[in-house]
Design an enzyme around this catalytic site. Structure first.
Site, PDB file in Angstrom:
ATOM      1  N   CYS A 124      -6.409  -8.457   3.913  1.00  0.00           N
ATOM      2  CA  CYS A 124      -7.520  -7.661   4.447  1.00  0.00           C
ATOM      3  C   CYS A 124      -8.765  -8.489   4.752  1.00  0.00           C
ATOM      4  O   CYS A 124      -9.253  -8.502   5.880  1.00  0.00           O
ATOM      5  CB  CYS A 124      -7.875  -6.543   3.466  1.00  0.00           C
ATOM      6  SG  CYS A 124      -6.584  -5.286   3.279  1.00  0.00           S
ATOM      7  N   THR A 157      -5.195  -0.376   8.290  1.00  0.00           N
ATOM      8  CA  THR A 157      -6.500  -0.816   8.791  1.00  0.00           C
ATOM      9  C   THR A 157      -6.390  -1.198  10.261  1.00  0.00           C
ATOM     10  O   THR A 157      -5.536  -1.993  10.648  1.00  0.00           O
ATOM     11  CB  THR A 157      -7.012  -2.016   7.988  1.00  0.00           C
ATOM     12  OG1 THR A 157      -7.071  -1.653   6.602  1.00  0.00           O
ATOM     13  CG2 THR A 157      -8.390  -2.443   8.464  1.00  0.00           C
ATOM     14  N   LYS A 180      -8.670 -10.844   7.714  1.00  0.00           N
ATOM     15  CA  LYS A 180      -8.461 -10.354   9.083  1.00  0.00           C
ATOM     16  C   LYS A 180      -9.492  -9.319   9.524  1.00  0.00           C
ATOM     17  O   LYS A 180      -9.843  -9.263  10.704  1.00  0.00           O
ATOM     18  CB  LYS A 180      -7.061  -9.735   9.216  1.00  0.00           C
ATOM     19  CG  LYS A 180      -6.895  -8.411   8.500  1.00  0.00           C
ATOM     20  CD  LYS A 180      -5.574  -7.720   8.827  1.00  0.00           C
ATOM     21  CE  LYS A 180      -5.508  -6.363   8.154  1.00  0.00           C
ATOM     22  NZ  LYS A 180      -4.294  -5.616   8.457  1.00  0.00           N
ATOM     23  N   ARG A 201      -0.053 -13.970   0.320  1.00  0.00           N
ATOM     24  CA  ARG A 201      -0.534 -13.726   1.674  1.00  0.00           C
ATOM     25  C   ARG A 201      -1.910 -14.355   1.893  1.00  0.00           C
ATOM     26  O   ARG A 201      -2.860 -14.045   1.203  1.00  0.00           O
ATOM     27  CB  ARG A 201      -0.595 -12.226   1.960  1.00  0.00           C
ATOM     28  CG  ARG A 201       0.765 -11.559   2.059  1.00  0.00           C
ATOM     29  CD  ARG A 201       0.636 -10.060   2.278  1.00  0.00           C
ATOM     30  NE  ARG A 201       0.018  -9.409   1.135  1.00  0.00           N
ATOM     31  CZ  ARG A 201      -0.325  -8.119   1.099  1.00  0.00           C
ATOM     32  NH1 ARG A 201      -0.123  -7.361   2.162  1.00  0.00           N
ATOM     33  NH2 ARG A 201      -0.876  -7.603   0.022  1.00  0.00           N
ATOM     34  N   LYS A 242     -13.768   1.186   6.586  1.00  0.00           N
ATOM     35  CA  LYS A 242     -12.976   0.117   5.957  1.00  0.00           C
ATOM     36  C   LYS A 242     -13.433  -1.251   6.448  1.00  0.00           C
ATOM     37  O   LYS A 242     -13.582  -2.200   5.660  1.00  0.00           O
ATOM     38  CB  LYS A 242     -11.499   0.325   6.281  1.00  0.00           C
ATOM     39  CG  LYS A 242     -10.583  -0.836   5.859  1.00  0.00           C
ATOM     40  CD  LYS A 242     -10.605  -1.054   4.349  1.00  0.00           C
ATOM     41  CE  LYS A 242      -9.722  -2.237   3.935  1.00  0.00           C
ATOM     42  NZ  LYS A 242      -8.316  -2.044   4.258  1.00  0.00           N
ATOM     43  N   GLU A 279      -5.879  -5.207  -4.954  1.00  0.00           N
ATOM     44  CA  GLU A 279      -4.616  -5.578  -5.585  1.00  0.00           C
ATOM     45  C   GLU A 279      -4.846  -5.916  -7.055  1.00  0.00           C
ATOM     46  O   GLU A 279      -5.788  -6.584  -7.427  1.00  0.00           O
ATOM     47  CB  GLU A 279      -4.006  -6.771  -4.860  1.00  0.00           C
ATOM     48  CG  GLU A 279      -2.578  -7.035  -5.238  1.00  0.00           C
ATOM     49  CD  GLU A 279      -1.850  -7.864  -4.207  1.00  0.00           C
ATOM     50  OE1 GLU A 279      -0.747  -8.338  -4.509  1.00  0.00           O
ATOM     51  OE2 GLU A 279      -2.391  -8.018  -3.087  1.00  0.00           O
ATOM     52  N   ASN A 293     -20.538 -18.776  -1.925  1.00  0.00           N
ATOM     53  CA  ASN A 293     -19.984 -20.117  -1.756  1.00  0.00           C
ATOM     54  C   ASN A 293     -21.043 -21.113  -1.276  1.00  0.00           C
ATOM     55  O   ASN A 293     -21.112 -22.247  -1.757  1.00  0.00           O
ATOM     56  CB  ASN A 293     -18.808 -20.081  -0.779  1.00  0.00           C
ATOM     57  CG  ASN A 293     -17.554 -19.503  -1.408  1.00  0.00           C
ATOM     58  OD1 ASN A 293     -17.343 -19.639  -2.616  1.00  0.00           O
ATOM     59  ND2 ASN A 293     -16.717 -18.859  -0.608  1.00  0.00           N
ATOM     60  N   VAL A 323       0.833  -1.203   0.000  1.00  0.00           N
ATOM     61  CA  VAL A 323       0.000   0.000   0.000  1.00  0.00           C
ATOM     62  C   VAL A 323       0.871   1.258   0.000  1.00  0.00           C
ATOM     63  O   VAL A 323       0.663   2.183  -0.788  1.00  0.00           O
ATOM     64  CB  VAL A 323      -0.948   0.004   1.208  1.00  0.00           C
ATOM     65  CG1 VAL A 323      -1.692   1.330   1.306  1.00  0.00           C
ATOM     66  CG2 VAL A 323      -1.945  -1.139   1.106  1.00  0.00           C
ATOM     67  N   GLY A 380      -8.528 -14.859   0.264  1.00  0.00           N
ATOM     68  CA  GLY A 380      -7.171 -14.675   0.766  1.00  0.00           C
ATOM     69  C   GLY A 380      -6.804 -13.212   0.844  1.00  0.00           C
ATOM     70  O   GLY A 380      -7.654 -12.329   0.786  1.00  0.00           O
TER      71      GLY A 380
END
Length: 468
Positions: free
Chosen positions: A273, A129, A276, A344, A215, A165, A230, A20, A270
């Protein structure tokens, strides 16, 4: 304006030159600001000095090295450089612990180091964040160890990072910026800075906490939406229905200011952000006596998708009469997102481990990831070429559809007979699935109508099992 000097060229320091921070610093330098990036990793600084950029973001390397070459950008490990800046942006890592609490060591370290060089009139903006209350409860007291008072001697604001990303540089120049400040002067300075820095709309919020929650709310919603997709995919599979057909039709219903907007199912969620931020919400609420149920529910669903996806492959191989033990699966795409090399919290780790546990021989290939990092994470060295990875494979598991995989000549690949294509994130249209079958492949997708049982078989099975 208080906390933002009226001069032609502002100097900006960006503390934390990770993904970032590097995107922000390079963009501001490209727009003519005098920017210094500060990071505690001397290896990163050395790599940049040697002309290597470790971040796989389209256009980022070119932007960084152009800024370094023309003098608008410098990168250093010396935090004292931040003391000469008009605006200091803090963009350090803020991971969470297993219990969902903030691992605040990097943030505390950056703030303590900055406090030793803080000077009157500066505007400090946190972009990492964090749980609500962190800017006021942790950042402010640490900065005030300088002897200066927040909101009086220096400005303090929070503006959440909201980039995706792969498209971050474009989004930096187009997405609205949210800004909340420690009082009206801090908020006004942050709003004016971002309007000047990026030329985008700024959405002011009346407190630090409101901006912090924005956020978290966004990623809480995204994670829950994917969890819905899903589980919808699993539900559609019971009836032999293609979940993409269902989602496309459902999303045509107007609702609120837009339409119903169900996202797409996949091998899992994944990145740093989405995996978590819902836990930050849950932990923050729990600490204050509120039990949030949707955040952990979404996390549980999405965390289970890698194993579910891998099991689809195992079940299909068994259905074909192949013994999973001794069969080979080639996993194409290891990153957590298409067209990135970011490993990540990638869900493909769970899928690979499940496949290996079932006895399959697993080869992996991803042209965008760092091979050493992938080997450490997956326990297997990525193949050097696509052909090496797929040779004699009984299954091709496409878990990240990078551009390199868009035009695969499936008919020419040296795979085993009746090779299974496991679609974990490719979302192949029905025309493509027909082409794969014509080329001798078997297709299995997450919640796709081409999964077993097919539409007619599924309807017949439901009819029989319900006694109708």
């Amino acid at each position: 304006m208080r906390f933002l000097p009226d001069k032609d060229q502002l100097r900006v320091a960006v503390i934390g030159f990770g993904y970032v921070g590097s995107c922000i610093a390079a963009t501001l330098a490209d727009r003519g600001f005098d920017v210094v990036g500060v990071d505690t990793d001397p290896r990163l600084v050395g790599e940049l000095a040697r002309g290597h950029c470790r971040f796989a973001e389209d256009g980022l390397a070119e932007l960084i090295f152009r800024g370094l070459a023309d003098g608008h950008l410098r990168v250093t490990t010396d935090i004292a450089e931040a003391g000469t800046a008009d605006v200091v942006l803090i963009s350090v890592g803020t991971p969470v612990r297993e219990d969902g609490s903030l691992a605040e060591e990097q943030l505390r370290g950056a703030c303590r180091a900055l406090s030793e060089h803080l000077r009157p009139g500066q505007l400090i903006v946190l972009k990492s964040t964090v749980p609500p209350g962190t800017t006021r409860g942790i950042v402010l007291p640490l900065l005030e160890e300088s002897g200066l008072t927040g909101g009086v001697d220096f400005g303090l604001a929070f503006t959440p990072e909201r980039l995706a990303e792969g498209t971050a540089l474009r989004e930096l120049r187009t997405f609205p910026i949210v800004a909340g400040g420690l009082g009206a002067d801090s908020e006004a300075a942050a709003e004016a800075f971002w309007q000047r820095a990026l030329g985008v709309e700024v959405i002011p919020r009346d407190s630090l906490e409101a901006a912090e929650i924005v956020k978290l709310a966004s990623n809480w919603w995204i994670d829950l939406n994917i969890a819905l997709a899903n589980e919808l995919a699993k539900f559609c599979a019971l009836y032999g229905v293609d979940v993409l057909d269902v989602i496309t039709a459902a999303n045509t219903i107007p609702k609120g200011a837009g339409n119903v907007n169900i996202l797409l199912p996949s091998v899992g969620v994944g990145g740093s952000c989405l995996t978590k931020d819902p836990w930050m919400v849950w932990r923050s609420a729990d600490r204050l006596g509120l039990q949030i149920r949707t955040a952990p529910a979404g996390r549980e669903v999405n965390a289970g998708m890698p194993e579910y996806t891998a099991q689809l492959a195992v079940d299909e191989l068994v259905r074909q009469g192949k013994n999973p033990t001794g069969s080979k699966v080639a996993v194409l795409g290891l990153a957590f997102k298409n067209d990135t090399g970011d490993l990540r919290a990638t869900p493909t780790v769970g899928a690979v481990k499940t496949l290996a546990k079932a006895g399959l021989t697993v080869s992996v290939y991803d042209p965008l990831v760092d091979a050493d990092a992938a080997e450490e994470l997956f326990g297997v060295r990525p193949a050097a070429t696509l052909e090496e990875a797929v040779r004699d494979a009984d299954c091709l598991a496409i878990l990240a559809l990078h551009r390199d995989f868009h035009d695969l000549d499936f008919a020419a690949l040296p795979v085993a007979e009746n090779c299974l294509v496991l679609d974990g994130r490719a979302y192949y249209p029905k025309e493509k699935i027909a082409e794969l079958r014509a080329a001798g492949y078997v297709y299995r997708g997450i919640g796709r109508g081409d999964a077993i049982p097919g539409p007619d078989e599924g309807a017949q099975r439901i009819w029989t099992e319900t006694g109708r």
